[in-house]
Design a protein around this motif. Structure first.
Motif, PDB file in Angstrom:
ATOM      1  N   GLY A 224       0.801  -1.220   0.000  1.00 39.12           N
ATOM      2  CA  GLY A 224       0.000   0.000   0.000  1.00 39.12           C
ATOM      3  C   GLY A 224       0.831   1.265   0.000  1.00 39.12           C
ATOM      4  O   GLY A 224       0.323   2.348  -0.294  1.00 39.12           O
ATOM      5  N   GLY A 225       2.130   1.146   0.306  1.00 41.00           N
ATOM      6  CA  GLY A 225       3.001   2.305   0.283  1.00 41.00           C
ATOM      7  C   GLY A 225       3.420   2.735  -1.111  1.00 41.00           C
ATOM      8  O   GLY A 225       4.079   3.763  -1.272  1.00 41.00           O
ATOM      9  N   MET A 226       3.054   1.952  -2.124  1.00 38.95           N
ATOM     10  CA  MET A 226       3.343   2.294  -3.514  1.00 38.95           C
ATOM     11  C   MET A 226       2.134   3.051  -4.078  1.00 38.95           C
ATOM     12  O   MET A 226       1.066   2.468  -4.274  1.00 38.95           O
ATOM     13  CB  MET A 226       3.607   1.021  -4.316  1.00 38.95           C
ATOM     14  CG  MET A 226       4.246   1.270  -5.664  1.00 38.95           C
ATOM     15  SD  MET A 226       5.819   2.153  -5.567  1.00 38.95           S
ATOM     16  CE  MET A 226       6.784   1.048  -4.526  1.00 38.95           C
ATOM     17  N   HIS A 227       2.290   4.354  -4.311  1.00 34.30           N
ATOM     18  CA  HIS A 227       1.153   5.226  -4.621  1.00 34.30           C
ATOM     19  C   HIS A 227       1.060   5.589  -6.099  1.00 34.30           C
ATOM     20  O   HIS A 227       0.736   6.726  -6.454  1.00 34.30           O
ATOM     21  CB  HIS A 227       1.246   6.506  -3.777  1.00 34.30           C
ATOM     22  CG  HIS A 227       1.217   6.276  -2.310  1.00 34.30           C
ATOM     23  ND1 HIS A 227       2.347   6.350  -1.516  1.00 34.30           N
ATOM     24  CD2 HIS A 227       0.199   5.945  -1.477  1.00 34.30           C
ATOM     25  CE1 HIS A 227       2.028   6.095  -0.261  1.00 34.30           C
ATOM     26  NE2 HIS A 227       0.738   5.841  -0.212  1.00 34.30           N
ATOM     27  N   TRP A 228       1.323   4.623  -6.961  1.00 35.67           N
ATOM     28  CA  TRP A 228       1.287   4.903  -8.401  1.00 35.67           C
ATOM     29  C   TRP A 228      -0.079   5.407  -8.863  1.00 35.67           C
ATOM     30  O   TRP A 228      -1.122   5.116  -8.269  1.00 35.67           O
ATOM     31  CB  TRP A 228       1.601   3.631  -9.170  1.00 35.67           C
ATOM     32  CG  TRP A 228       3.013   3.187  -9.061  1.00 35.67           C
ATOM     33  CD1 TRP A 228       4.116   3.931  -8.750  1.00 35.67           C
ATOM     34  CD2 TRP A 228       3.481   1.845  -9.265  1.00 35.67           C
ATOM     35  NE1 TRP A 228       5.240   3.153  -8.762  1.00 35.67           N
ATOM     36  CE2 TRP A 228       4.883   1.870  -9.071  1.00 35.67           C
ATOM     37  CE3 TRP A 228       2.869   0.638  -9.598  1.00 35.67           C
ATOM     38  CZ2 TRP A 228       5.663   0.726  -9.196  1.00 35.67           C
ATOM     39  CZ3 TRP A 228       3.639  -0.490  -9.729  1.00 35.67           C
ATOM     40  CH2 TRP A 228       5.018  -0.449  -9.531  1.00 35.67           C
ATOM     41  N   ASP A 229      -0.071   6.103 -10.008  1.00 38.23           N
ATOM     42  CA  ASP A 229      -1.313   6.589 -10.613  1.00 38.23           C
ATOM     43  C   ASP A 229      -2.213   5.436 -11.069  1.00 38.23           C
ATOM     44  O   ASP A 229      -3.436   5.583 -11.106  1.00 38.23           O
ATOM     45  CB  ASP A 229      -0.997   7.487 -11.816  1.00 38.23           C
ATOM     46  CG  ASP A 229      -0.217   8.730 -11.426  1.00 38.23           C
ATOM     47  OD1 ASP A 229      -0.257   9.126 -10.242  1.00 38.23           O
ATOM     48  OD2 ASP A 229       0.448   9.312 -12.304  1.00 38.23           O
TER      49      ASP A 229
END
Length: 376
Positions: A224-229
């Motif tokens: 969840g720490g990967m905030h890609w578009d």
């Protein structure tokens, strides 16, 4: 170190879920208020604990979250019910609601953070840029039946990134200044080290290797720490599209959700038929994002790996025609057709600028218009 296996909780049907961030403003000053906790208490008093209304990073925001839905109409009914509930809780507190990518004149330095381990870690790491994130968006989840489909679909969906951003762009004004951009939010958010455009992986195992590297080097502690578009959401078995600015009206939101649902289902069906899905070099994808953020519906976008270009609204008309049969099967033909209304009426960023000009630059009038938009 072997790459960890990431289980993708495959969805047998192209189910739908939507997350919609709503800003809280004082009825008198029209500035943001850090009253999410009080609004949430009001929601609980009216309806009891509800997982469909949640807190966000900033205490000026609540997020409306649908359950697992079968179609756009079901998702919008769910969101409308939650929005009415939040409005009932907010009104006695002297609070109005609006949705856009940014607030026209609020100052980021006066905003209060919601305390949680993940939010605390984010701010500790990102510092000034993390505190600057006075932005709101829409996230759309679409169920996918196999992890093997995720990156072929995601990579191809990047061709329609500028369409989604241009249509939803609603953040032209930041801290009292017109930025010259249709979506200032899109470029603000990508300053975070784990945000922005996704990498174009060839397959799921390559993604697993990437996650191993990120965790081993301490970039993230959880997926969840990967905030890609646009990103995989393995827990839910979905592709999550996070491209869009906050949607200013329910009708616009329904149109954007329908377009996203149809795009992913169309790509999924083409994969099932054995097609090789089109993709584009990352440098073209990056340029398209910038053009859509800068020029909105007037952006000249790159269409393909051969560097052909076209006005985004012209390409949108053909895209809607191509997706119409998919929309009919998904039960969202009316919502998809309403996408074409956005350029005709003017996207939110265009309407905000028009209101500001008519009010002689008074940005309170812009917030008033956004509050009214959300009530329509």
């Amino acid at each position: 170190m072997a790459a960890p296996r990431i289980h993708f909780n495959s969805s047998p049907r192209p189910t739908l879920g939507v997350e919609w961030e709503i800003a809280l403003v004082d009825k008198a000053s029209l500035d943001l208020v850090n009253s999410a906790a009080e609004v949430m208490d009001g929601v609980t008093a009216i309806a009891g604990e509800t997982p469909r209304v949640t807190k966000e990073l900033l205490r000026n925001t609540v997020e409306l979250v649908t359950g697992v839905c079968g179609n756009v109409g079901e998702a919008m009914d769910d969101l409308s019910e939650s929005l009415d509930l939040v409005r009932r809780a907010a009104d006695p507190l002297g609070i109005d609601l609006f949705s856009a990518g940014t607030h026209p004149f609020a100052e980021w330095s006066t905003q209060v953070l919601t305390r949680s381990p993940s939010y605390d870690e984010l701010i500790a790491r990102t510092q000034w840029w993390g505190r600057q994130m006075l932005i709101w968006g829409v996230h759309v989840h679409v169920g996918v039946s196999s992890p093997d489909k995720v990156f072929p679909i995601l990579n191809s969906l990047l061709l329609q990134y500028p369409h989604l951003l241009a249509l939803s762009a609603s953040s032209p004004i930041w801290a009292g200044n017109d930025t010259g951009y249709a979506s200032n939010r899109a470029l603000m958010f990508q300053q975070l080290p784990t945000a922005g455009l996704p990498f174009q992986f060839e397959d799921w195992s390559q993604f697993e290797g990437f996650v191993r590297d990120q965790m081993k080097t301490g970039v993230i502690e959880q997926l969840g720490g990967m905030h890609w578009d646009i990103r995989p959401a393995p827990k839910w078995g979905t592709i999550e599209v996070r491209v869009c600015d906050g949607a200013s009206t329910k009708r616009e939101l329904a149109a954007l959700v329908a377009l996203t649902h149809c795009l992913i289902v169309d790509l999924d069906e083409r994969l099932e038929r054995g097609e090789e899905l089109p993709s584009m070099p990352p440098w073209h994808v990056q340029e398209n994002k910038w053009r859509a953020a800068r020029y909105g519906l007037e952006a000249e976008i790159i269409l393909d790996a051969d560097s052909n270009e076209r006005l985004v609204t012209d390409d949108l008309n053909d895209l809607l025609e191509k997706l119409a049969p998919t929309a009919a099967r998904l039960g969202c033909a009316d919502e998809l057709a309403s996408v074409a209304e956005i350029p005709r009426r003017g996207a939110s960023y265009q309407r905000q600028r028009k209101v500001a000009a008519a009010a002689g630059g008074n940005l309170r009038a812009v917030v008033e218009s956004l509050v009214t938009d959300l009530q329509s």
